[in-house]
Design an enzyme around this catalytic site. Structure first.
Site, PDB file in Angstrom:
ATOM      1  N   GLN A  80       0.869  -1.190   0.000  1.00 49.50           N
ATOM      2  CA  GLN A  80       0.000   0.000   0.000  1.00 49.50           C
ATOM      3  C   GLN A  80       0.901   1.235   0.000  1.00 49.50           C
ATOM      4  O   GLN A  80       1.465   1.587   1.035  1.00 49.50           O
ATOM      5  CB  GLN A  80      -0.857  -0.056   1.268  1.00 49.50           C
ATOM      6  N   GLY A  81       1.050   1.859  -1.156  1.00 45.97           N
ATOM      7  CA  GLY A  81       1.956   3.012  -1.281  1.00 45.97           C
ATOM      8  C   GLY A  81       1.215   4.319  -1.087  1.00 45.97           C
ATOM      9  O   GLY A  81       0.933   5.035  -2.053  1.00 45.97           O
ATOM     10  N   SER A  99       1.772   6.568   2.219  1.00 47.99           N
ATOM     11  CA  SER A  99       2.563   7.560   2.966  1.00 47.99           C
ATOM     12  C   SER A  99       3.805   7.995   2.191  1.00 47.99           C
ATOM     13  O   SER A  99       4.423   7.206   1.485  1.00 47.99           O
ATOM     14  CB  SER A  99       3.030   6.981   4.305  1.00 47.99           C
ATOM     15  N   SER A 126       4.796  -1.264   3.807  1.00 49.43           N
ATOM     16  CA  SER A 126       4.992  -2.627   4.314  1.00 49.43           C
ATOM     17  C   SER A 126       5.051  -3.613   3.149  1.00 49.43           C
ATOM     18  O   SER A 126       4.215  -3.560   2.244  1.00 49.43           O
ATOM     19  CB  SER A 126       3.835  -3.018   5.241  1.00 49.43           C
ATOM     20  N   GLU A 134      -9.096  -1.220   6.345  1.00 45.92           N
ATOM     21  CA  GLU A 134      -7.954  -1.563   7.200  1.00 45.92           C
ATOM     22  C   GLU A 134      -8.359  -1.483   8.667  1.00 45.92           C
ATOM     23  O   GLU A 134      -8.016  -2.341   9.469  1.00 45.92           O
ATOM     24  CB  GLU A 134      -6.814  -0.571   6.888  1.00 45.92           C
ATOM     25  N   SER A 136      -2.496   7.824  12.742  1.00 47.43           N
ATOM     26  CA  SER A 136      -2.065   7.863  14.151  1.00 47.43           C
ATOM     27  C   SER A 136      -3.242   8.143  15.102  1.00 47.43           C
ATOM     28  O   SER A 136      -4.300   8.634  14.693  1.00 47.43           O
ATOM     29  CB  SER A 136      -1.000   8.951  14.343  1.00 47.43           C
TER      30      SER A 136
HETATM   31  C1  LIG Z   1       4.372  -0.686  11.272  1.00 49.02           C
HETATM   32  C2  LIG Z   1       3.917   0.350  10.275  1.00 49.02           C
HETATM   33  C3  LIG Z   1       3.508  -0.055   9.026  1.00 49.02           C
HETATM   34  C4  LIG Z   1       3.113   0.898   8.082  1.00 49.02           C
HETATM   35  N1  LIG Z   1       2.737   0.473   6.845  1.00 49.02           N
HETATM   36  C5  LIG Z   1       2.383   1.382   5.900  1.00 49.02           C
HETATM   37  C6  LIG Z   1       2.059   0.960   4.570  1.00 49.02           C
HETATM   38  O1  LIG Z   1       2.086  -0.246   4.265  1.00 49.02           O
HETATM   39  N2  LIG Z   1       1.745   1.895   3.658  1.00 49.02           N
HETATM   40  C7  LIG Z   1       1.709   3.224   3.954  1.00 49.02           C
HETATM   41  O2  LIG Z   1       1.384   4.020   3.090  1.00 49.02           O
HETATM   42  N3  LIG Z   1       2.033   3.673   5.198  1.00 49.02           N
HETATM   43  C8  LIG Z   1       2.361   2.768   6.163  1.00 49.02           C
HETATM   44  N4  LIG Z   1       2.699   3.201   7.442  1.00 49.02           N
HETATM   45  C9  LIG Z   1       2.776   4.649   7.678  1.00 49.02           C
HETATM   46  C10 LIG Z   1       1.687   5.206   8.573  1.00 49.02           C
HETATM   47  O3  LIG Z   1       0.450   5.259   7.921  1.00 49.02           O
HETATM   48  C11 LIG Z   1       2.179   6.618   8.979  1.00 49.02           C
HETATM   49  O4  LIG Z   1       3.328   6.419   9.789  1.00 49.02           O
HETATM   50  C12 LIG Z   1       1.134   7.383   9.737  1.00 49.02           C
HETATM   51  O5  LIG Z   1       0.088   7.768   8.901  1.00 49.02           O
HETATM   52  C13 LIG Z   1       1.754   8.655  10.398  1.00 49.02           C
HETATM   53  O6  LIG Z   1       2.418   9.405   9.449  1.00 49.02           O
HETATM   54  P1  LIG Z   1       3.945   9.877   9.683  1.00 49.02           P
HETATM   55  O7  LIG Z   1       4.741   8.694  10.069  1.00 49.02           O
HETATM   56  O8  LIG Z   1       4.371  10.652   8.485  1.00 49.02           O
HETATM   57  O9  LIG Z   1       3.899  10.827  10.946  1.00 49.02           O
HETATM   58  P2  LIG Z   1       3.547  12.372  10.973  1.00 49.02           P
HETATM   59  O10 LIG Z   1       2.334  12.627  10.145  1.00 49.02           O
HETATM   60  O11 LIG Z   1       4.779  13.146  10.659  1.00 49.02           O
HETATM   61  O12 LIG Z   1       3.165  12.577  12.483  1.00 49.02           O
HETATM   62  C14 LIG Z   1       4.143  12.626  13.517  1.00 49.02           C
HETATM   63  C15 LIG Z   1       3.402  12.820  14.844  1.00 49.02           C
HETATM   64  O13 LIG Z   1       2.681  14.077  14.808  1.00 49.02           O
HETATM   65  C16 LIG Z   1       1.304  13.838  15.069  1.00 49.02           C
HETATM   66  N5  LIG Z   1       0.488  14.711  14.218  1.00 49.02           N
HETATM   67  C17 LIG Z   1       0.673  14.958  12.892  1.00 49.02           C
HETATM   68  N6  LIG Z   1      -0.278  15.807  12.451  1.00 49.02           N
HETATM   69  C18 LIG Z   1      -1.087  16.081  13.500  1.00 49.02           C
HETATM   70  C19 LIG Z   1      -2.255  16.887  13.676  1.00 49.02           C
HETATM   71  N7  LIG Z   1      -2.809  17.562  12.649  1.00 49.02           N
HETATM   72  N8  LIG Z   1      -2.811  16.944  14.906  1.00 49.02           N
HETATM   73  C20 LIG Z   1      -2.300  16.250  15.945  1.00 49.02           C
HETATM   74  N9  LIG Z   1      -1.175  15.476  15.835  1.00 49.02           N
HETATM   75  C21 LIG Z   1      -0.577  15.391  14.638  1.00 49.02           C
HETATM   76  C22 LIG Z   1       1.059  12.378  14.685  1.00 49.02           C
HETATM   77  O14 LIG Z   1      -0.049  11.848  15.393  1.00 49.02           O
HETATM   78  C23 LIG Z   1       2.367  11.739  15.103  1.00 49.02           C
HETATM   79  O15 LIG Z   1       2.346  11.444  16.482  1.00 49.02           O
HETATM   80  C24 LIG Z   1       3.111   2.283   8.407  1.00 49.02           C
HETATM   81  C25 LIG Z   1       3.518   2.677   9.681  1.00 49.02           C
HETATM   82  C26 LIG Z   1       3.918   1.737  10.609  1.00 49.02           C
HETATM   83  C27 LIG Z   1       4.335   2.214  11.953  1.00 49.02           C
END
Ligand SMILES: Cc1cc2nc3c(=O)[nH]c(=O)nc-3n(C[C@H](O)[C@H](O)[C@H](O)COP(=O)(O)OP(=O)(O)OC[C@H]3O[C@@H](n4cnc5c(N)ncnc54)[C@H](O)[C@@H]3O)c2cc1C
Length: 387
Positions: A126-127, A129, A161, A244, A369
């Site tokens: 799933q591409g 992020s 993933s 999901e 998140s």
């Molecule tokens: C084990 C694992 C598997 C994953 N697999 C996939 C996958 O297969 N495909 C895919 O596309 N993605 C995948 N992800 C990515 C996941 O969807 C993202 O990590 C998630 O959406 C958070 O985005 P980010 O990591 O860019 O964090 P950010 O968006 O940078 O956020 C960082 C922190 O800031 C907080 N935050 C950000 N914006 C706000 C706001 N407006 N208000 C309050 N708090 C905020 C967040 O809650 C978080 O705590 C995976 C992640 C994990 C951990």
């Protein structure tokens, strides 16, 4: 016997008995510690499930599924987990991407892609992020530019993933930069063997390398691999994220229940069911009862086919909290609590708890998140003003 389209579906008690008998007669594979071997074993397990007619139970027969109901699917998932059998490897395809292809795909896409997804011949990733677009997914910048019968796609994804093992990717791309950001997104189905795709695995604190960075450099994707209409990918992405959250919650509930039962057994076998252990198990059980209550509503929504709703965010929040509570309590008793270098541990159950405890920290991040889910609850369920 399974039902045909013209008959009433098999009754749930009969179906449960049939599933239980099959699982008893088909020993599930041991899950090896080495990630590559584990991948191969679980892929073979998916094929075994598919060939025996247990994959995609609620999907249409045309898509290679069982033509049964969501209730049958839930019963099978429950029996699979209770038999201590592993999940098939292609869960992103089965639970996340597949339902969206089934709902929005052309006949050709459904016919060509879904049976191979169910059998595990094709593993999907799933591409969504990107480095600057996680929580704020609609800001994604990977571009797709029309070029004859193709799109040319360039950009970067992250945390994808299984991208290094996958044959196909559900890829969100920007096809219009001049409109509101949600309105310029399209949903492409991309063959991962296409020239111009590079994957780079990232190691997690569990020691696994489950997810990757994905680099796309002028990747040619046929226009016929567009899912839904151009620039209408945001609605489909919302459907994918909702799938999901819903199906995974129900499976995870049974997995947590079984994990807790196994932990109690192990503590008993060690003669360690002292007062501290009883308090910890009590706290974990109370958390589980909260999850039970919540998932009754989830099941009702799934059976009523409501599709994704903001209530999915409540499921996800409750599941996050319960999962982290249960594994923290278990790992606190059964440790050792340490990062596992190199590969997923096998054998020692106590190491499995450590692994699962570490992995549970990801539950409040993947699929959106916890903070973002709370905002959805505040704004869309409670009608609070936008921050
Ligand atoms: C084990 C694992 C598997 C994953 N697999 C996939 C996958 O297969 N495909 C895919 O596309 N993605 C995948 N992800 C990515 C996941 O969807 C993202 O990590 C998630 O959406 C958070 O985005 P980010 O990591 O860019 O964090 P950010 O968006 O940078 O956020 C960082 C922190 O800031 C907080 N935050 C950000 N914006 C706000 C706001 N407006 N208000 C309050 N708090 C905020 C967040 O809650 C978080 O705590 C995976 C992640 C994990 C951990």
């Amino acid at each position: 016997m399974s039902s045909t389209e013209s008959e009433l579906p098999e009754s749930l008690p009969d179906f449960r008995a049939r599933a239980r008998a099959w699982l008893a007669s088909t020993p599930p594979p041991e899950v090896p510690p080495d990630p590559d071997t584990r991948f191969t074993v679980l892929r073979r397990w998916q094929r075994t499930l598919f060939e025996a007619g247990w994959a995609g139970l609620a999907w249409s027969r045309e898509a290679g599924g069982g033509g049964l109901t969501h209730a049958h699917h839930l019963v099978f998932v429950e029996e699979l987990v209770r038999a201590r059998a592993p999940q098939p490897i292609g869960l992103i395809g089965l639970e996340v991407v597949g339902p969206s292809i089934d709902r929005y795909g052309t006949d050709r896409q459904r016919r060509e892609l879904l049976p191979r997804l169910l059998s595990g011949d094709d593993i999907w990733c799933q591409g969504f992020s990107e480095p600057e677009a996680g929580s704020d997914l609609a800001s994604l910048r990977t571009r797709a530019v029309a070029d004859g019968d193709d799109y040319l796609v360039s950009g970067q994804k992250i945390w994808t993933s299984w991208a290094h093992q996958a044959q196909w990717c559900a890829l969100l791309v920007r096809t219009d930069t001049a409109v509101r950001k949600q309105a310029g997104i399209s949903y492409l189905l991309v063959d991962m063997t296409s020239p111009g795709i590079t994957t780079r695995p990232i190691r997690q604190m569990t020691g696994d390398q489950e997810f990757c960075e994905v680099f796309l450099d002028e990747v040619r994707v046929p226009r016929q691999n567009l899912l839904g209409a151009e620039n209408e990918g945001w609605a489909i992405a919302t459907h994918t994220l909702g799938s999901e959250r819903g199906a995974a919650t129900l499976r995870r509930r049974v997995e947590l229940e079984v994990a807790l039962d196994d932990a109690v057994d192990e503590l008993g076998a060690r003669g360690s069911l002292d007062g501290r252990a009883r308090s910890a198990i009590g706290r974990a059980h109370i958390a589980m009862r909260v999850l039970d209550a919540q998932t009754r509503q989830t099941t009702a929504r799934l059976l009523a086919n409501t599709g994704p709703t903001p209530l999915d965010s409540v499921d996800k929040l409750v599941l996050n909290d319960v999962e982290q509570t249960v594994f923290a309590e278990i790992a606190g008793l059964l440790g050792p609590l340490r990062a596992v270098p190199g590969s997923r541990p096998a054998g020692l159950r106590s190491e499995r708890w450590a692994h699962d405890h570490l992995y549970s920290r990801a539950a409040s991040i993947y699929g959106g998140s916890a903070q973002i889910q709370r905002t959805i609850v505040a704004e869309r369920l409670l009608g609070l003003p936008r921050g």
